[in-house]
Design a protein around this motif. Structure first.
Motif, short mmCIF file in Angstrom:
data_model
loop_
_atom_site.label_atom_id
_atom_site.label_comp_id
_atom_site.label_asym_id
_atom_site.label_seq_id
_atom_site.Cartn_x
_atom_site.Cartn_y
_atom_site.Cartn_z
N ASP A 168 7.10 -9.53 -5.41
CA ASP A 168 6.54 -9.28 -6.74
C ASP A 168 5.03 -9.10 -6.66
N ALA A 169 4.37 -9.89 -5.81
CA ALA A 169 2.91 -9.78 -5.65
C ALA A 169 2.53 -8.42 -5.06
N ASP A 170 3.34 -7.90 -4.12
CA ASP A 170 3.08 -6.58 -3.54
C ASP A 170 3.18 -5.49 -4.61
N ILE A 171 4.15 -5.61 -5.49
CA ILE A 171 4.35 -4.61 -6.55
C ILE A 171 3.15 -4.62 -7.51
N VAL A 172 2.70 -5.81 -7.88
CA VAL A 172 1.53 -5.94 -8.76
C VAL A 172 0.30 -5.32 -8.07
N ALA A 173 0.13 -5.61 -6.78
CA ALA A 173 -1.02 -5.08 -6.04
C ALA A 173 -0.96 -3.56 -5.93
N ALA A 174 0.22 -3.00 -5.70
CA ALA A 174 0.36 -1.54 -5.59
C ALA A 174 0.02 -0.88 -6.93
N LYS A 175 0.50 -1.45 -8.03
CA LYS A 175 0.20 -0.89 -9.35
C LYS A 175 -1.30 -0.94 -9.62
N THR A 193 4.07 2.29 -13.66
CA THR A 193 5.36 1.63 -13.58
C THR A 193 5.96 1.89 -12.21
N LEU A 194 6.34 0.82 -11.53
CA LEU A 194 7.02 0.93 -10.23
C LEU A 194 8.24 0.03 -10.26
N ILE A 195 9.38 0.60 -9.86
CA ILE A 195 10.64 -0.14 -9.84
C ILE A 195 11.17 -0.14 -8.42
N LYS A 196 11.70 -1.26 -8.01
CA LYS A 196 12.23 -1.42 -6.65
C LYS A 196 13.52 -0.60 -6.51
N GLU A 197 13.45 0.47 -5.73
CA GLU A 197 14.62 1.30 -5.45
C GLU A 197 15.45 0.66 -4.34
N HIS A 240 -6.02 14.99 -22.81
CA HIS A 240 -4.67 15.39 -22.41
C HIS A 240 -3.99 14.26 -21.64
N GLU A 241 -2.70 14.08 -21.93
CA GLU A 241 -1.94 13.07 -21.19
C GLU A 241 -1.43 13.68 -19.89
N ILE A 242 -1.59 12.92 -18.82
CA ILE A 242 -1.13 13.33 -17.49
C ILE A 242 -0.08 12.31 -17.04
N MET A 243 0.98 12.81 -16.44
CA MET A 243 2.01 11.92 -15.90
C MET A 243 2.35 12.39 -14.49
N LYS A 244 2.34 11.47 -13.55
CA LYS A 244 2.66 11.80 -12.16
C LYS A 244 3.73 10.86 -11.65
N SER A 245 4.67 11.39 -10.87
CA SER A 245 5.67 10.57 -10.20
C SER A 245 5.01 9.85 -9.04
N CYS A 246 5.37 8.59 -8.85
CA CYS A 246 4.78 7.79 -7.77
C CYS A 246 5.87 7.13 -6.94
N SER A 247 5.55 6.89 -5.68
CA SER A 247 6.44 6.14 -4.81
C SER A 247 5.59 5.35 -3.82
N ALA A 248 6.17 4.27 -3.33
CA ALA A 248 5.51 3.44 -2.33
C ALA A 248 6.57 3.03 -1.31
N THR A 249 6.18 3.03 -0.04
CA THR A 249 7.10 2.65 1.04
C THR A 249 6.45 1.56 1.89
N MET A 250 7.19 0.48 2.10
CA MET A 250 6.72 -0.65 2.90
C MET A 250 7.00 -0.35 4.37
N ALA A 251 6.04 -0.69 5.24
CA ALA A 251 6.22 -0.53 6.68
C ALA A 251 7.37 -1.41 7.14
N LEU A 311 2.40 2.30 1.96
CA LEU A 311 1.73 3.54 1.59
C LEU A 311 2.28 3.97 0.25
N TRP A 312 1.41 4.49 -0.60
CA TRP A 312 1.87 5.01 -1.88
C TRP A 312 1.34 6.42 -2.08
N LYS A 313 2.02 7.15 -2.95
CA LYS A 313 1.55 8.48 -3.34
C LYS A 313 2.04 8.77 -4.75
#
Length: 93
Positions: free
Chosen positions: A25-32, A51-55, A71-82, A89-91
Motif C-alpha cells: 500500500d505504501a508503494d502505491i501511495v508513493a507511486a501516485k 488512480t492506480l489499481i493493483k492488476e 483543458h482537461e488531460i487524461m493519460k493512462s498510467c502503469s507501474a511495474t515492480m522489479a 518503473l512507471w509510465k
C-alpha cells in the motif's frame, strides 16, 4: 517420514515466495505521489487525480487527470515492480 518432507518443502516454498510481495500500500501511495510531482514540474499543469489499481502483485494500472491552460488531460498510467522488489518503473501515455 514422507509427511515431514512435504511439510519442509511447503515451508521453504512459503518462505521463498514471501521475498517479493509486489506493491505494498505504501508503494502505491508513493507511486501516485511521484507521478503527480513529476507532471506538476511542467509550468501551468495541475494534476487533479492519480488512480492506480493493483492488476497483479507486480503491476499497477490506472490514469492521471490534469488541467493545462483550461483543458482537461487524461493519460493512462502503469507501474511495474522489479522482480526482486523494492524498485518500480512507471509510465503515463
Amino acid at each position: 517420514m514422507r509427511i515431514i518432507y512435504c511439510s519442509v518443502v511447503l515451508i521453504a516454498s512459503l518462505a521463498l515466495g514471501g521475498c517479493n510481495q509486489g506493491f505494498s500500500d505504501a508503494d502505491i501511495v508513493a507511486a501516485k505521489k511521484n507521478i503527480k510531482e513529476e507532471f506538476e514540474k511542467n509550468a501551468g499543469l495541475t494534476v487533479s487525480d492519480v488512480t492506480l489499481i493493483k492488476e497483479s502483485s507486480n503491476k499497477l494500472t490506472g490514469f492521471m487527470k490534469a488541467r493545462y491552460m483550461g483543458h482537461e488531460i487524461m493519460k493512462s498510467c502503469s507501474a511495474t515492480m522489479a522482480e526482486k522488489g523494492g524498485t518500480y518503473l512507471w509510465k503515463c501515455e
